[in-house]
Design an enzyme around this catalytic site. Structure first.
Site, PDB file in Angstrom:
ATOM      1  N   GLU A   1      71.387  -2.088  13.894  1.00 31.28           N
ATOM      2  CA  GLU A   1      70.839  -1.070  14.800  1.00 31.28           C
ATOM      3  C   GLU A   1      70.732  -1.576  16.238  1.00 31.28           C
ATOM      4  O   GLU A   1      70.750  -0.785  17.182  1.00 31.28           O
ATOM      5  CB  GLU A   1      69.459  -0.597  14.300  1.00 31.28           C
TER       6      GLU A   1
ATOM      7  N   HIS B   1      70.634  -7.047  11.673  1.00 31.31           N
ATOM      8  CA  HIS B   1      70.123  -5.797  12.251  1.00 31.31           C
ATOM      9  C   HIS B   1      71.210  -5.070  13.047  1.00 31.31           C
ATOM     10  O   HIS B   1      71.280  -5.216  14.274  1.00 31.31           O
ATOM     11  CB  HIS B   1      68.922  -6.103  13.155  1.00 31.31           C
TER      12      HIS B   1
ATOM     13  N   CYS C   1      67.961  -6.004   6.418  1.00 35.84           N
ATOM     14  CA  CYS C   1      67.169  -7.234   6.345  1.00 35.84           C
ATOM     15  C   CYS C   1      66.234  -7.198   5.133  1.00 35.84           C
ATOM     16  O   CYS C   1      66.697  -7.351   4.015  1.00 35.84           O
ATOM     17  CB  CYS C   1      66.437  -7.459   7.663  1.00 35.84           C
TER      18      CYS C   1
HETATM   19  N1  GLN Z   1      60.599 -10.768   6.006  1.00 36.09           N
HETATM   20  C1  GLN Z   1      61.977 -10.976   5.730  1.00 36.09           C
HETATM   21  C2  GLN Z   1      62.476 -12.336   6.174  1.00 36.09           C
HETATM   22  O1  GLN Z   1      61.863 -12.990   6.982  1.00 36.09           O
HETATM   23  C3  GLN Z   1      62.812  -9.900   6.363  1.00 36.09           C
HETATM   24  C4  GLN Z   1      62.781  -9.958   7.855  1.00 36.09           C
HETATM   25  C5  GLN Z   1      63.265  -8.679   8.488  1.00 36.09           C
HETATM   26  O2  GLN Z   1      63.362  -7.667   7.815  1.00 36.09           O
HETATM   27  N2  GLN Z   1      63.540  -8.708   9.768  1.00 36.09           N
HETATM   28  O3  GLN Z   1      63.508 -12.760   5.736  1.00 36.09           O
END
Ligand code: GLN
Length: 547
Positions: free
Chosen positions: A521, A519, A380
Site C-alpha cells: 500500500e 506493505h 504483514c
Molecule cells: N507484528 C508483526 C511483526 O512484527 C506484523 C507487523 C506488521 O503488520 N507491520 O512481524
C-alpha cells in the site's frame, strides 16, 4: 539552488496541511518543476515508529527504512517522489542529534542553547539536498503558538534571512468558521493566527483558508487587509468529495499562480493537468461499486490504515469501480462465528498490526475467506494470520501461533509458526537482532527485494519475478513449515533472494488469496495503482458479479 516554501498551520489542527502541501507539490510538477516535500514535527518522540496508531495514525515507511509521519504518504501519492529518511524529522530527533554532538565535544565547550544550536540543526536538516530540486516544500507540524513548535518557527524565520531575498515563501493554512446564525464566514481566528505568526517574525505570503463554502469577496478583502497579504493570495480550500480533486481545486483557486507570483517567476510555465483530470474522472465517474471489509484492530481511527484505504481507492480507479471500505473490528468475532460479520463483502483485507488483541478474529477472517472463496489480501500481520490459519486448520499444527503473542503474554502457548527474526541480510551485510533490543527503529525496515516463482499468481499480478517492496516487521513465517504447508496447497510464491525469508504466500486453488510480508500500500499512487491492489479490486469486482 532550490526555492523554499514553508507551510504552517493555525487556528486548529487537522486542516489538511499535508494534503495542501502535497497538492501544491503536484501543481508545481505539472508546471515542469522538480519538487521534494519535507515534514518537521515538533513532538519529542525521535520518530513515530513507537507511537500507537491511535496516537498518530499510520506510520509511513520509506525505501531507506525510516518510520515517518503519514503526511509523507500524501506527499508520495501526489508527487510520485519517493520520500527519504531525510524528509521527516521531529524535535526528538533534532535534540538527540544536538545532544550527541555535545557529548562528542563538537561544540568546543560552548553552552548549548535553542538558538543557535537547535535552530542550526533544524536549518541544516531543511537544506539537505537543496541543490537537487527546483522547489523544497517544508511543512511544520502542529499549529502556530504551540510551545514545542517555537524552535521550528524560529529556524524557518532565520533560514529565510540566511537565503538571498525572494528564495523563501511562507504559506499559512487556517480555518474560516461558518456561523450559521449570522450566515457569515468568520475571519477573526485567522487574523489572530497571522498575528501570532508575525509576532515571531514570520509574515505569510499566502493564506490558504479552509471553509465549507466559497469565500465571498468582502471576506477575502478583509483577510488581505488585516493579514497583510495580497487579495489574490487568499486561497479558498473548500471541502472536497475526494482528496484527489485537490490539485485541480487548488489550481482553480489560483494557489500555484500565487506561489509563483510570490517568487516573482514570470511568465509562469503553463501547467499540464491531464494526469489529475484523468484521476478526477476515474474517482467521480465509477461504473460500479464493490464492498471490501478491512478486518483490523484500529478500526475507530481511519488514519491508522491511511495508505491501505488510499491504495484500495487507487485499485478502484484502475478498475473504474468505487470501493466502499468497511472497517470490521476483528475482536468482535474472536470467540464466535465470523460469518454474520463478513458475509456480503466482495473481498476481505487483513492489514498489518502489532500485538495479540484481535488476532483470533483475524485468523477466522482468513479461514472464512479461504473456505468461502472470497478474495483475501493479507498484509504483514495479515499474511502471518493466513499462515497460522493454514497451519492450524489444514496442515494439522493445532497450536500454531506467533512468538509475538507469547512474548507479549510472557508464557509459551503456541507452536511458533511465526518466529522472532534474529538476523537477515541487507545489501551485503547481516543485520542481527535480539528479543530484548530497543523497540525504536529495530524492525526489518524499508525496501527489500523479493523473488517470485514464475508460475505463481503474484508473478502474473506483478508481471515480473523480482520486486522491491517496503517492510516493517519483527516476526517472520518459519521456513520449517514450508513443505508441510505447500503440500496442503499454500504456495510460498515469493522469497527473499537468499531463499530464507518467506515474502508471499498464496492458496493455489483459490480465486484470489494472497498474503504478503511487506506493505504494498505504501507504493500505490492514484495515477499508478499498485498491481496487487489493482488485481485485488478486480477480483472483488468479479465476486460482485457473482452475487
Ligand atoms: N507484528 C508483526 C511483526 O512484527 C506484523 C507487523 C506488521 O503488520 N507491520 O512481524
Amino acid at each position: 539552488m532550490a526555492r523554499f516554501i514553508f507551510i504552517t498551520g493555525g487556528v486548529v489542527s487537522s486542516l489538511g496541511k499535508g494534503l495542501a502541501s502535497a497538492a501544491l507539490g503536484a501543481l508545481l510538477q505539472a508546471r515542469g518543476y522538480s519538487v521534494r516535500l519535507r515534514k518537521l514535527d515538533p513532538y519529542l518522540n525521535v520518530d513515530p515508529g513507537t507511537m500507537s496508531p491511535f496516537e498518530h495514525g499510520e506510520v509511513f515507511v520509506t525505501d531507506d527504512g525510516a518510520e515517518t509521519d503519514l503526511d509523507l504518504g500524501h506527499y508520495e501519492r501526489f508527487t510520485g517522489v519517493a520520500a527519504r529518511k531525510t524528509d521527516s524529522v521531529s524535535s526528538g530527533r533534532i535534540y538527540s542529534n544536538v545532544l550527541e554532538k555535545e557529548r562528542r565535544g563538537d561544540y568546543l565547550g560552548k553552552t548549548i542553547q535553542v538558538i543557535p544550536h537547535v535552530t542550526n540543526e533544524i536549518k541544516d536538516f531543511i537544506s539537505i539536498g537543496e541543490d537537487e530540486v527546483d522547489f523544497m516544500l517544508c511543512e511544520i507540524g502542529g499549529t502556530v503558538g504551540d510551545i514545542e513548535g517555537l524552535p521550528f518557527f524560529e529556524a524557518i524565520r532565520q533560514f529565510s534571512q540566511d537565503k538571498p531575498r525572494g528564495q523563501c515563501v511562507f504559506m499559512h493554512l487556517t480555518l474560516l468558521p461558518y456561523i450559521k446564525a449570522s450566515g457569515e464566514l468568520k475571519t477573526k481566528p485567522t487574523q489572530h493566527s497571522v498575528k501570532e505568526l508575525r509576532s515571531i517574525g514570520i509574515a505569510p505570503d499566502i493564506l490558504v483558508c479552509r471553509s465549507e463554502g466559497p469565500i465571498p469577496q468582502k471576506e477575502r478583502e478583509k483577510l488581505a487587509l488585516f493579514c497583510n497579504v495580497r487579495p489574490d493570495s487568499v486561497i479558498a480550500a473548500q471541502d472536497l468529495k475526494s482528496i484527489y480533486e485537490a490539485p485541480l481545486a487548488y489550481h482553480r483557486e489560483g494557489l500555484d499562480q500565487a506561489v509563483l507570483d510570490a517568487f516573482n517567476i514570470a511568465p509562469a510555465p503553463r501547467p499540464n493537468l491531464d494526469r489529475w483530470e484523468d484521476v478526477a474522472d476515474r474517482i467521480y465517474n465509477p461504473e460500479g461499486e464493490v464492498k471490501v471489509a478491512i478486518v483490523g484492530k484500529y478500526t475507530q481511527l481511519e488514519d491508522a490504515y491511511k495508505s491501505i484505504a488510499e491504495a484500495l481507492t487507487h485499485g478502484g480507479m484502475a478498475n473504474r469501480v468505487k470501493v466502499n471500505v468497511e472497517w470490521v473490528d476483528a475482536e468482535i468475532f474472536d470467540t464466535q462465528d465470523p460469518a454474520p460479520f463478513l458475509e456480503g463483502y466482495h473481498a476481505i483485507l487483513v492489514p498489518g498490526g502489532f500485538g495479540e488483541r484481535g488476532t483470533e478474529g483475524k485468523i477466522k477472517a482468513a479461514e472464512f475467506a479461504r473456505t468461502r472463496n472470497v478474495p483475501y489480501l493479507g498484509i504483514c500481520l495479515g499474511m502471518q494470520m493466513a499462515v497460522i490459519e493454514a497451519a492450524r486448520n489444514v496442515a494439522g499444527v493445532k497450536d500454531a501461533g506467533s512468538e509475538e503473542f507469547d512474548h507479549e503474554a510472557g508464557k509459551k502457548r503456541f507452536e511458533p509458526v511465526v518466529y522472532h527474526l534474529k538476523e537477515w541480510v541487507q545489501g551485503n551485510h547481516t543485520v542481527a537482532r535480539k528479543v530484548d533490543d530497543d523497540k525504536g527503529g529495530t524492525m526489518r525496515l524499508g525496501s527489500y527485494t523479493a523473488v517470485l516463482s514464475p508460475e505463481s499468481k503474484v508473478a502474473e499480478v506483478y508481471g515480473d519475478t523480482q520486486i522491491e517492496e517496503r517492510h516493517r516487521h519483527r516476526y517472520e513465517v518459519d521456513l520449517k513449515y514450508r513443505d508441510k504447508l505447500e503440500t496442503c496447497g499454500l504456495a510460498f510464491s515469493g522469497m527473499s533472494p537468499d531463499g530464507r525469508l518467506p515474502e508471499i504466500v498464496e492458496w493455489k486453488d483459490h480465486p484470489w488469496f494472497i498474503g504478503v510480508q511487506f506493505h504494498p500500500e505504501l507504493k500505490s499512487k492514484p495515477f499508478a495503482p499498485h498491481p496487487l491492489f489493482d488485481s485485488f479490486v478486480r477480483a472483488a469486482k468479479d465476486t460482485s458479479r457473482l452475487v
